[in-house]
Every structure is written in structure tokens, then in C-alpha cells.
Design an enzyme around this catalytic site. Sequence first.
Site, mmCIF file in Angstrom:
data_model
loop_
_atom_site.group_PDB
_atom_site.id
_atom_site.type_symbol
_atom_site.label_atom_id
_atom_site.label_comp_id
_atom_site.label_asym_id
_atom_site.label_seq_id
_atom_site.Cartn_x
_atom_site.Cartn_y
_atom_site.Cartn_z
ATOM 1 N N HIS A 62 0.828 -1.214 0.000
ATOM 2 C CA HIS A 62 0.000 0.000 0.000
ATOM 3 C C HIS A 62 0.857 1.256 0.000
ATOM 4 C CE1 HIS A 62 0.192 1.057 4.398
ATOM 5 N NE2 HIS A 62 0.246 -0.244 4.578
ATOM 6 N N ASP A 170 6.118 1.791 6.722
ATOM 7 C CA ASP A 170 4.818 1.158 6.507
ATOM 8 C C ASP A 170 4.023 2.036 5.553
ATOM 9 O OD1 ASP A 170 2.021 0.492 8.813
ATOM 10 O OD2 ASP A 170 2.292 0.022 6.687
ATOM 11 N N GLU A 198 -5.117 1.809 2.709
ATOM 12 C CA GLU A 198 -5.053 0.608 3.557
ATOM 13 C C GLU A 198 -5.298 1.003 5.004
ATOM 14 O OE1 GLU A 198 -2.729 -0.223 6.029
ATOM 15 O OE2 GLU A 198 -3.198 -2.342 6.311
ATOM 16 N N GLU A 199 -4.712 2.116 5.399
ATOM 17 C CA GLU A 199 -4.717 2.517 6.808
ATOM 18 C C GLU A 199 -6.094 2.933 7.307
ATOM 19 O OE1 GLU A 199 -2.311 1.841 8.591
ATOM 20 O OE2 GLU A 199 -0.440 2.005 7.479
ATOM 21 N N HIS A 309 3.525 3.239 12.931
ATOM 22 C CA HIS A 309 2.535 4.302 13.071
ATOM 23 C C HIS A 309 3.039 5.439 13.955
ATOM 24 C CE1 HIS A 309 -1.157 1.814 11.545
ATOM 25 N NE2 HIS A 309 -0.074 1.658 10.812
#
Lengths: 337, 343
Positions: A62, A170, A198-199, A309
Site C-alpha cells: 500500500h 509502513d 489501507e490505513e 505508526h
Amino acid sequence: MKNILKQLCLIDGVSGRENLVRETIISLLPSDCEYTIDALGNLIVTKTGKKSSKNRIMLSAHMDEVGMIVTFIEQDGSLRFSTVGGIDPDVIVGSCVRVNNISGVIGSKPIHLKSAQDRSKSVSIYELFIDIGASCKEQAEEHVNLGDVVTFDSEFLQFGEGKVKSKAIDDRFGCAVLLKLLREDIEYDFTCAFLVQEEVGLRGARPATYAVNPDIAVVFETTTAADTPLSAGKDKVCVLGSGAVVSFMDNATIYDSELYKLAFLTAKENNVLCQTKTAIAGGNDAGAISQSRNGVKTISISLPCRYLHSACCVADEQDMDAILNLATKILPKLFEL
Amino acid sequence: MDIKDTLLKLCKVNGVSGREDEVAKLIRTTLSSYSDDIFLNPLGSVVAKISEASDNYPEILLEAHIDQVGLVVTSITDDGFLTVANCGGIDVGLLISQEVIVCGKKDIRGIVCSIPPHLKRSKKKESLTMDDIYIDIGMSKVEAEKIINVGDVVTYDYKPVCLVENRISVKSLDNRAGVMAVLLALEKLKQCDYKCGLTVAFSSMEETSGKGAATSGYFANPDLAICVDVSFAQTVDCPKNKCGDMGKGPMIGISPTLDFNLSSKLQNIAKKEKIPYQLEIMGGATSTDADKICVSRNGVVTGLCSIPLKYMHSPVEVVDIDDIENTANLLANFVMLCKDDVI
């Protein structure tokens, strides 16, 4: 790998605003690839090999990163915000951010002005605000709009022994892996899906997988490594330096057991370090991909990453090499399954 | 003197309380343009004589502390992580996920570990303490021990941010902003005639004990002193009665422990010279070097000027450059206009 990763990590691409990431990826595609962009902004790249396999293979990663979005401007010029994707407010206190190409900081009430009760409490997102230096609302409005997205301001740096720290590992790492694989000399046709959103609920994966209609999917991701003194035993989940993470189950997916075993077998045959997750934690696009149409056999190969994150994700270069290695060795087997 | 440039140079060097050598060195070099008489005391404070007083004029001391808050390494775990203790008042909550620099045999980058969400949910952790803080330096214990010793200090990483208007955010503005104001006052005074004696002191260890000021005040032995520090600038989450406003000029301190006449004199000078200013009213000791200096030897007439600052003791402290300049203007004008009648 590190250079592509650095280039990708430094781009700002919060969920829903992935344009710049997509444009950069397109510019890095080898000339023998074709691509389409769908209604949500997913980038679907097809590479034609010498042969067509009976198994349609989709590799995915992603493009979006977690961030924030401006929701309100106070009279004193400070900006209130919501998180985009799962960010723990505790990790953004005292950080530098970027909004609309302007620098800002998320400060904190001084310890001297906090009551004893407040001092050790976890902070709530509603208490935080972004300071861009404006002294009033009108001044702030000259630079920022409601709905502007906010990213971490974090350099890509090497430190320690073979470690890398950056925002957005990420999942720019996954994107970097796909770009590397597209440059390899691979016998069969395959598709790489660079996904959006995606998140915020594995959203891009749904229409992309529907369009590609694969038989087998491999998701390249990052996954939480809690291998710090704050966790013990199985709570560490996976460990930096112990190689590619292939998990059997997480909160979104029970992975295909045949593919799971194949991954470990391939790793062993090729002396590639490989580990699994010792806790059921996290989730990724496999959750959406695996339930597309009649179902898709799916595995994920992930980079163990500390402090996911946050502005300072930390990963190990050895693990990055292990994943690329495993990917190039397992791909031929998937075509012939 | 380019204020932003000099200020950032001051913020970049490290000077965690008790280990101010680097800052002291930079300040001594800078002071050599204004004085041949510079003294580094055994506790790390720098004192320089700028000029002697003419007859019947007072000896003035302008003072600012040079140390910054930080951490100190207390152990290296078997996995190569560092445990730390506070060196000055850092809010534990602010440390999570921060980038830091460990000042070992060479500077080493570290990240403060954060508790992953899946662990947070399973253990209801209501309060965070220093026992929960570990620094990830990405090394094994064996490698770490080659470069880092227990007792080495740790600072926030230097990440300057230029904000809109004339504001900047960077670590250690507490109190390099104060240092800047004093240096800028010296620069302004270089071109001026004044009859007061002038000494400047840059004190160590304000954030931990105040001994740097106790000893620098002793050496300087002034008739009157103005301490320059930073104080709270209003943000949406702070009580209005404890804060000044950013951009509205130096905060002149008024308190039972500061000389009331001196506080009034500072206000009068500000009004006369049209320098924007604000008042900071405190009910007791000020929690600055002023508390130590005013009881030095036989006592010193002491005042306090503070630069409004947001997010004190965080890595993203914010000041308005105009406030630093106005503070320097006030200090320089005070030195020029001060006569015997203030004592």
C-alpha cells in the site's frame, strides 16, 4: 533497495492523498510494464513475462501512510486535527509535522503547569493541536485549510548497527519490494498492485483485487516488532534481525496454510532468515484481498518494524534483504503451484 | 549579528545540566568580542566583566542560564537498550517515540521506545514513569559499551523548524533564548556610552540545583542583577493567569522575592522607549536563577525578564524572535539609563 526506500519514505502520501507517491512509483517503473489507475487511485501494474502461468499472481503493497487531517482552526491560530489511520496520541506529542508544505509542531502543556494527576496520564487527541506559528485564526487561514492532511516530519536515517529510521516505512517498504521485483527477469506474467487507503480500512484493496482477479496473492507489508524491554516473550511478536515475517494468522486473516508452509520451506532451502509472529496482532490488505469474489489464497511477507505508526519506525537492513531474497525465490514456485 | 543564525548555533550545541562544556565554550568564544576578562568557574558557569562603573554608578549583572533539560544513562540492558533518569524536569509522556542523541564517546542516535498498541490494550497502564523509558540505539550491548558509559547524558535531537511569522521551534530555547537576549544586549551596548559597570554571567545547572547561579552571582558581586529566562506563553490548554502572550514582548517579573522598585524601573524604561512588554506576577520564589542571585553575599537587588515560550521542556519549544529582540532592547536601555536612584 535503501535508495528507493528512502526516496519513497520521504514523499508525503497520507491515506486518500496518495498522488505524489503514485506519480513517483510510475516514474520508477521499468519501460516494459503497463499500468492503469482506477477510480480510487490504485496503481495496477502488469508485467508481461515469456510465459503465462495458470495461476494469476498478484503482489501488493500500500502507498498510503498514517497521518492527520485538520478539522478546526482555533481563534489563537492553533490547528485541531483528527488522526488518519491508527495513531496513538502519546507518540505524537512533541513532534514536528508538515501541513500544506508548512512546518508545524505538536507541543505539550509544560510539566510545570500540569497537576500531579495529569502528569502521567495518557494524552487524548482532543487535547492536542498543531502550532504553525500563526498568532490568530486569520493568519493561520492564509496558510492552511480545513481538510488539509498532515504528515510526520521525519528524516530517513541510518543508525546503530544496520538499522534504519524513518516515517512511512509502513508501507513504502512494500512498494520498494514490488519495484525491485518488476525489474527482475521473471519468467511469467504477474501483476503488482500499489494500493490506496489501507490505513483507513483496507479500502483500495477491494476494487483492485476485483479488477485483477488473482488466484494467489502475496502482500508485502511491515509488521509490529515489539522486541524492546517493554515486552517479554511472546509479546515481542517478532524480532528485528530474525528475517522475513510470514504469519499464520492476524486480526484480519487466517493465511493459507499451504502457502505458509511453502514460504518457510523456500526460506530454509535458500538459507533465508524467516520467522513468524508469536502473537495474533495487527492486520493488513490480505484481510480484504482474501475475500474477493470467490476467495484468494493469500500470504503476507512482512518487514519486522518497531514503533509502527509513529514518526520513527525502525527496521533492520538485513531483514529487508531477507524479504527481497525470499520473494525472488518463492515467486517462481507460485507460478507452478 | 543575525539573531536566528546565532540562536540556532546556541541551540545546536549540547549542555545538559551539569555537562555544559560545549555551550560554555561557544559562549566564551562569542564573549571574546566584548571582554578580555572571562572566567569559567569550577561548576561550569561563565562570568565576564564588560565594563567598570564610573563613580557612584551601580555594578549591574545580566544573567542567563546555559543548561538545558535532558536525561542521564543509568544502565545498558542485555539487549543493548538504555535506561535513563531525569536531568531536569522532563515530562515522561513527552519522551515516548522521541529522537534523542546520546552523548557518549561520540554522539549516538536513539529512539525512545513506545508501547505497542496490542500491549497497551492488555495492560491497563494508567501512569507512565521513568521505569517505562528505554532508549533504542539499534546496537547490541557489546557494541553499545564501546561507545556509551553509564552517566553519559542524553538530549533531544536538534530539529529546527521555521514557523510562519518570526517564530521558530527547536530544542533548548529554554534558555538559549535568554542567552541570546543577553548577547544581543551586549552587541547593542558596544556602540553606546554608559556609566554603569556591567558584568554578564552565563550560569550552569539552573534546571537541577541553581548552584551555577549561586556561584556566578558570588563572583560577579553586583549591586543589582537582572536574570533573563523564559516563561510560559499562552496556548489553548494553559491557564490564562499563568501565561504571557507570544509576540507581546518581555515578561517583567513582579514577585515578593524580586525588588519591586527594580520591576517598576524596568516597566518605566519599557514605556519610555516604546518597547512592548508584559507583566508576570508570581506569589513567591520565581523558580529561576533570580532566587539564588538575590541572596548572594549581602544580598542583591534583583529583577527578572522572561521571554514568552511555548511547550517548555519539550523538543519543540517555540519563541518569537521579536520577543528576544525586545528583551535585548529592554536590557540594553536599562544599562544605559540606570542611575544610582534605582538602589
